[in-house]
Write a protein that holds these residues in place. Structure first.
Motif, mmCIF file in Angstrom:
data_model
loop_
_atom_site.group_PDB
_atom_site.id
_atom_site.type_symbol
_atom_site.label_atom_id
_atom_site.label_comp_id
_atom_site.label_asym_id
_atom_site.label_seq_id
_atom_site.Cartn_x
_atom_site.Cartn_y
_atom_site.Cartn_z
ATOM 1 N N ILE A 55 -6.458 1.158 -6.341
ATOM 2 C CA ILE A 55 -6.078 2.416 -6.313
ATOM 3 C C ILE A 55 -5.164 2.862 -5.726
ATOM 4 O O ILE A 55 -4.175 3.687 -6.013
ATOM 5 C CB ILE A 55 -7.489 3.315 -6.406
ATOM 6 N N TRP A 56 -5.320 2.764 -4.294
ATOM 7 C CA TRP A 56 -4.467 3.120 -3.419
ATOM 8 C C TRP A 56 -2.946 2.585 -3.900
ATOM 9 O O TRP A 56 -1.952 3.120 -3.510
ATOM 10 C CB TRP A 56 -4.799 2.442 -1.898
ATOM 11 N N MET A 57 -2.736 1.227 -4.110
ATOM 12 C CA MET A 57 -1.577 0.705 -4.462
ATOM 13 C C MET A 57 -1.034 1.185 -5.864
ATOM 14 O O MET A 57 0.268 1.510 -5.876
ATOM 15 C CB MET A 57 -1.638 -1.067 -4.695
ATOM 16 N N THR A 58 -1.897 1.657 -6.646
ATOM 17 C CA THR A 58 -1.403 2.103 -8.187
ATOM 18 C C THR A 58 -0.836 3.683 -8.036
ATOM 19 O O THR A 58 0.356 3.987 -8.262
ATOM 20 C CB THR A 58 -2.474 2.191 -9.007
ATOM 21 N N GLU A 59 -1.494 4.243 -7.115
ATOM 22 C CA GLU A 59 -1.106 5.466 -6.554
ATOM 23 C C GLU A 59 0.197 5.576 -5.938
ATOM 24 O O GLU A 59 1.171 6.584 -6.007
ATOM 25 C CB GLU A 59 -1.864 6.253 -5.789
ATOM 26 N N ASN A 60 0.531 4.492 -5.301
ATOM 27 C CA ASN A 60 1.880 4.294 -4.354
ATOM 28 C C ASN A 60 3.022 3.725 -5.398
ATOM 29 O O ASN A 60 4.066 3.260 -4.662
ATOM 30 C CB ASN A 60 1.607 3.680 -3.050
ATOM 31 N N GLY A 61 2.787 3.413 -6.477
ATOM 32 C CA GLY A 61 3.683 2.828 -7.391
ATOM 33 C C GLY A 61 3.936 1.437 -7.081
ATOM 34 O O GLY A 61 5.035 0.785 -7.695
ATOM 35 N N ARG A 62 2.961 0.601 -6.741
ATOM 36 C CA ARG A 62 3.174 -0.691 -6.439
ATOM 37 C C ARG A 62 2.334 -1.501 -7.499
ATOM 38 O O ARG A 62 1.303 -1.922 -7.457
ATOM 39 C CB ARG A 62 2.744 -1.157 -5.141
#
Length: 605
Positions: free
Chosen positions: A411-418
């Motif tokens: 979730i964290w990576m997706t939220e950061n566009g990764r």
């Protein structure tokens, strides 16, 4: 005295505790039997002694009675001769006109074997007649002789003298024999007048001696002697020695004894004395039986009885040993079987042969052991089910915990566009779960467990980019071994969250699998901030929760509990850490060569 008795009782108790049941039974049976035999033997011996003494006394008295009868018959015959001489000869003849020589000679010739002489004396001691014909010695004064005075003093009685040498008459051959004189007062008729006189009958002492000698009173010996009323010896088998003062006899005391059997101690020797009074004379016939010979017989009897008792004791001990063996051997067999059971043997035979009670006890113990085995199998099965349930619960605790942390990273990576990185993370997550499932197996190869750790590190390195590095290594042959699945990932999770979160590119995690003392050790080391030793020691406590820190430490305790439930106390997790020096977590499990080797607690290797 009490201390001595106390020590004896304590020694007996100590011997009793150390002795086998066979020894106790044998000694008890033998002691009871020997005690009974000794008591019975002593009773019979005493009874035999009393009976023997009684029979000996009776036998001696019978012999004495027989001798007394012969002696009485002998004396009565002399009394009859005296009566014949007096009433049929002397009282019928007037000495003024006739003589009694012929009649006395005839009487003498008819009894010469018993008689030495028959003589009649006047009141003044003058010789009236004698048979056989002889001349009175000039030096002899008959009126002063003891037999003459006794006859004068006992007018109505007959007087028997003690043995003496007859020396009243002249004997050309000088043969003077031992005689016993029978004297009595008589009335002599002379010219129609009566006057007093004395009739003297000298009987041969050899007749009395013949009756008394060679008499056997008992098998152990003995002799008899004859005394008058004053205790003077008339006959004794050793009379000459007594007269010569070379031998002593207890005749004076014997004269005081009443008729019957008596025991006396004379000159240090115990002897039995039987006394019988000879009628009309006042004489006493005394029989002497030495008890020394009887005691010798008793000693021989005692030795024989002792031999019989010892032989019986030996025989009883042997029989008791065999009997006690028949009782104790089955009990010892049961004892050995119980010891085998205590040693852990499962195939124990409690069927023994012996008395009914012991056989019944063996069958009961066998039934009890069988029931116990069934109960133990049930308990083991229940424990295994319980362990499987607990392992399932612990395993279920890992998956949600790890899944939560991983999805949080995605979730964290997706939220950061990764997006690319999140795709890679999800792909690693899928492979991670494939290994975690392992087709439902709890034991997997070490290679799969390390692969599982590599995918987990990949996911976490993507989340914490450039904050730490990781390296996984294993000794040769270790990857082919087997271990519980999901034991490394929770340790890595704690190392990342508590050691690498603030590493800022300098963090390092090392995973190394190797063998140590035959066990498999997987070591996870990090260079994080570490922790105090007191905190490290309490992290594995089930009820401890670190204050003010992220996470509850459930993963670390979970791994430790699963290893303990599967392999037992010697295995599990250990933590070594110091502040500013990092943390080393060591996982110790058995070195399993097959997946089936770890199915029971502590059954690895």
């Amino acid at each position: 005295m009490r201390r001595l008795i106390g020590r004896m009782v304590e020694r007996w108790r100590s011997f009793y505790r150390r002795s086998s049941i066979q020894m106790i039974l044998s000694l008890s049976f033998t002691a009871v039997a020997v005690t009974g035999m000794i008591f019975l033997g002593l009773s019979l011996f005493l009874r035999f002694s009393v009976s023997t003494n009684h029979q000996l006394a009776e036998s001696s008295e019978r012999v004495m009675a027989q001798v007394n009868l012969h002696l009485d018959s002998y004396l009565r015959s002399m009394m009859r001769m005296s009566d014949t001489a007096y009433y049929r000869v002397i009282k019928r003849i007037d000495l003024e006109t006739d003589t009694i020589d012929t009649e006395l000679n005839l009487l003498y010739e008819g009894n010469r074997d018993m008689l030495v002489s028959i003589a009649v004396f006047s009141q003044k001691g003058e010789l009236v007649s004698v048979a056989p014909l002889s001349t009175l010695k000039n030096s002899i004064s008959p009126q002063w002789q003891e037999w003459f005075l006794s006859a004068q003093g006992k007018i109505e009685n007959l007087h028997f003298s003690t043995p003496h040498v007859q020396n009243l008459f002249e004997d050309p051959d000088y043969r003077y024999r031992w005689v016993v004189s029978l004297s009595r007062q008589v009335e002599l008729t002379r010219g129609g007048r009566t006057e007093s006189g004395v009739l003297l009958v000298d009987m041969n002492f050899g007749g009395i001696e013949q009756i008394c000698k060679d008499v056997e009173l008992s098998p152990s010996g003995g002799y008899l002697y004859l005394i008058d009323g004053n205790g003077e010896i008339i006959y004794h088998p050793r009379q000459q020695l007594i007269y010569s003062d070379l031998l002593e006899e207890n005749n004076l005391h014997a004269a005081q004894y009443p008729d019957g059997s008596h025991e006396e101690l004379f000159q240090g020797r115990q002897r039995q004395v039987i006394v019988r009074t000879v009628g009309y004379t006042g004489w006493k016939l005394v029989g002497v039986v030495p008890l020394d010979g009887m005691l010798d017989d008793y000693d021989q009897l005692f030795l024989f009885a002792l031999f019989v008792v010892l032989f019986s004791v030996f025989l009883l001990a042997f029989i008791n040993l065999r009997l006690s063996e028949g009782i104790s051997v089955p009990i010892k067999a049961l004892d050995r079987s119980v010891k085998e059971l205590e040693a852990g043997s499962t195939e124990v035979d409690f069927n023994v042969s012996g008395p009914y009670e012991i056989e019944h006890l063996g069958r009961s113990i066998d039934s009890l052991v069988s029931t116990m085995h069934h109960l133990m199998d049930d308990i083991i099965e229940q424990e295994q089910q319980k362990r499987r349930s607990e392992l399932d619960v612990l395993h279920s605790q890992i998956n949600p915990h790890f899944l939560y942390n991983t999805l949080d990273s995605v979730i964290w990576m997706t939220e950061n566009g990764r997006t690319d990185e999140s795709v890679r993370m999800v792909t690693s997550l899928a492979r991670l779960f494939r290994i975690s499932l392992s087709k439902g197996k709890m034991i997997i190869p070490v290679a799969d467990e390390l692969e599982h750790a590599r995918h987990y590190l990949t996911i976490q390195q993507m989340r914490y980019k450039n904050r730490f590095t990781a390296r996984i290594s294993a000794e040769d042959g270790v990857p082919a071994l087997y271990t519980i699945k999901l034991v490394v990932q929770p340790i890595l999770e704690n190392a990342i969250y508590h050691g690498m979160a603030y590493a800022d590119g300098e963090g390092e995690i090392l995973i190394h699998a190797f063998l140590e003392n035959g066990d498999l050790v997987i070591e996870v080391a990090d260079n994080g901030p570490g922790m105090p030793k007191e905190l490290a020691d309490r992290l594995l406590d089930q009820e401890y929760s670190p204050p003010g820190s992220k996470g509850s430490g459930i993963g670390l305790r979970n791994v430790h509990q699963r290893i303990r439930l599967t392999f037992g106390e010697p295995y599990g997790v250990t933590i070594q850490s110091e502040p500013d020096n990092g943390t080393v977590v060591r996982i110790r499990v058995p070195a399993l060569k097959t997946p089936d080797a770890g199915t029971g607690k502590g059954e690895a290797r």
